[in-house]
Design a protein around this motif. Structure first.
Motif, PDB file in Angstrom:
ATOM      1  N   ARG A 112       0.901  -1.049  -0.032  1.00  0.00           N
ATOM      2  CA  ARG A 112       0.013   0.022   0.087  1.00  0.00           C
ATOM      3  C   ARG A 112       1.327   1.341   0.354  1.00  0.00           C
ATOM      4  O   ARG A 112       0.604   2.302  -0.525  1.00  0.00           O
ATOM      5  N   ALA A 113       1.970   1.218   0.735  1.00  0.00           N
ATOM      6  CA  ALA A 113       2.868   1.796   1.148  1.00  0.00           C
ATOM      7  C   ALA A 113       3.794   2.150  -0.825  1.00  0.00           C
ATOM      8  O   ALA A 113       3.563   4.094  -0.907  1.00  0.00           O
ATOM      9  N   GLU A 114       3.685   1.518  -1.212  1.00  0.00           N
ATOM     10  CA  GLU A 114       4.645   2.046  -2.460  1.00  0.00           C
ATOM     11  C   GLU A 114       3.666   2.134  -3.844  1.00  0.00           C
ATOM     12  O   GLU A 114       3.827   2.647  -4.791  1.00  0.00           O
ATOM     13  N   GLU A 115       2.147   1.520  -3.424  1.00  0.00           N
ATOM     14  CA  GLU A 115       1.398   1.977  -4.397  1.00  0.00           C
ATOM     15  C   GLU A 115       0.535   3.647  -3.817  1.00  0.00           C
ATOM     16  O   GLU A 115       0.644   4.614  -5.437  1.00  0.00           O
ATOM     17  N   LYS A 116       1.088   4.413  -2.861  1.00  0.00           N
ATOM     18  CA  LYS A 116       0.746   5.709  -2.744  1.00  0.00           C
ATOM     19  C   LYS A 116       2.142   6.488  -2.920  1.00  0.00           C
ATOM     20  O   LYS A 116       1.890   7.576  -3.369  1.00  0.00           O
ATOM     21  N   GLU A 117       2.936   6.160  -3.207  1.00  0.00           N
ATOM     22  CA  GLU A 117       4.926   6.277  -3.547  1.00  0.00           C
ATOM     23  C   GLU A 117       4.801   6.884  -4.730  1.00  0.00           C
ATOM     24  O   GLU A 117       4.929   7.458  -5.486  1.00  0.00           O
ATOM     25  N   GLU A 118       3.490   4.831  -5.736  1.00  0.00           N
ATOM     26  CA  GLU A 118       3.723   6.011  -7.460  1.00  0.00           C
ATOM     27  C   GLU A 118       2.971   6.918  -7.655  1.00  0.00           C
ATOM     28  O   GLU A 118       3.255   7.287  -9.090  1.00  0.00           O
ATOM     29  N   SER A 119       1.909   6.303  -6.826  1.00  0.00           N
ATOM     30  CA  SER A 119       0.477   7.618  -7.348  1.00  0.00           C
ATOM     31  C   SER A 119       1.147   9.340  -6.883  1.00  0.00           C
ATOM     32  O   SER A 119       0.139  10.033  -7.396  1.00  0.00           O
ATOM     33  N   GLY A 120       2.178   9.260  -6.022  1.00  0.00           N
ATOM     34  CA  GLY A 120       2.529  10.592  -5.702  1.00  0.00           C
ATOM     35  C   GLY A 120       1.499  11.235  -4.579  1.00  0.00           C
ATOM     36  O   GLY A 120       1.931  12.324  -4.396  1.00  0.00           O
TER      37      GLY A 120
END
Length: 83
Positions: free
Chosen positions: A73-81
């Motif tokens: 989830r953290a990586e998804e948020k990071e990728e989405s900005g």
């Protein structure tokens, strides 16, 4: 409060045995160490070390699953900005 054999072994080896002396569970140092409290709580419910180790393996699996989900989830948020 008397410890069972599993609790005694956990206390002897957790963090170099800092809680090895039979200290009261109400001791503030013990109360603030929630990992130790969890381990001892589980040890108090087990009759032998093997049963405790099976329970700890199950707990570690669940913790790892949670860590994997949170990391994804953290990586998804990071990728989405998103923050």
């Amino acid at each position: 409060m008397e410890r069972n054999a599993v609790e005694e072994r956990v206390a002897q080896h957790y963090a170099g045995g800092i809680y090895a002396p039979d200290r009261a569970p109400e001791d503030m140092a013990i109360q603030s160490d929630t990992l130790f409290m969890f381990l001892m709580g589980e040890a108090g419910q087990r009759e032998d070390m093997e049963a405790w180790m099976v329970r700890m393996a199950e707990a570690m699996d669940r913790i790892q699953e949670l860590m994997d989900v949170l990391e994804a989830r953290a990586e998804e948020k990071e990728e989405s900005g998103a923050a």
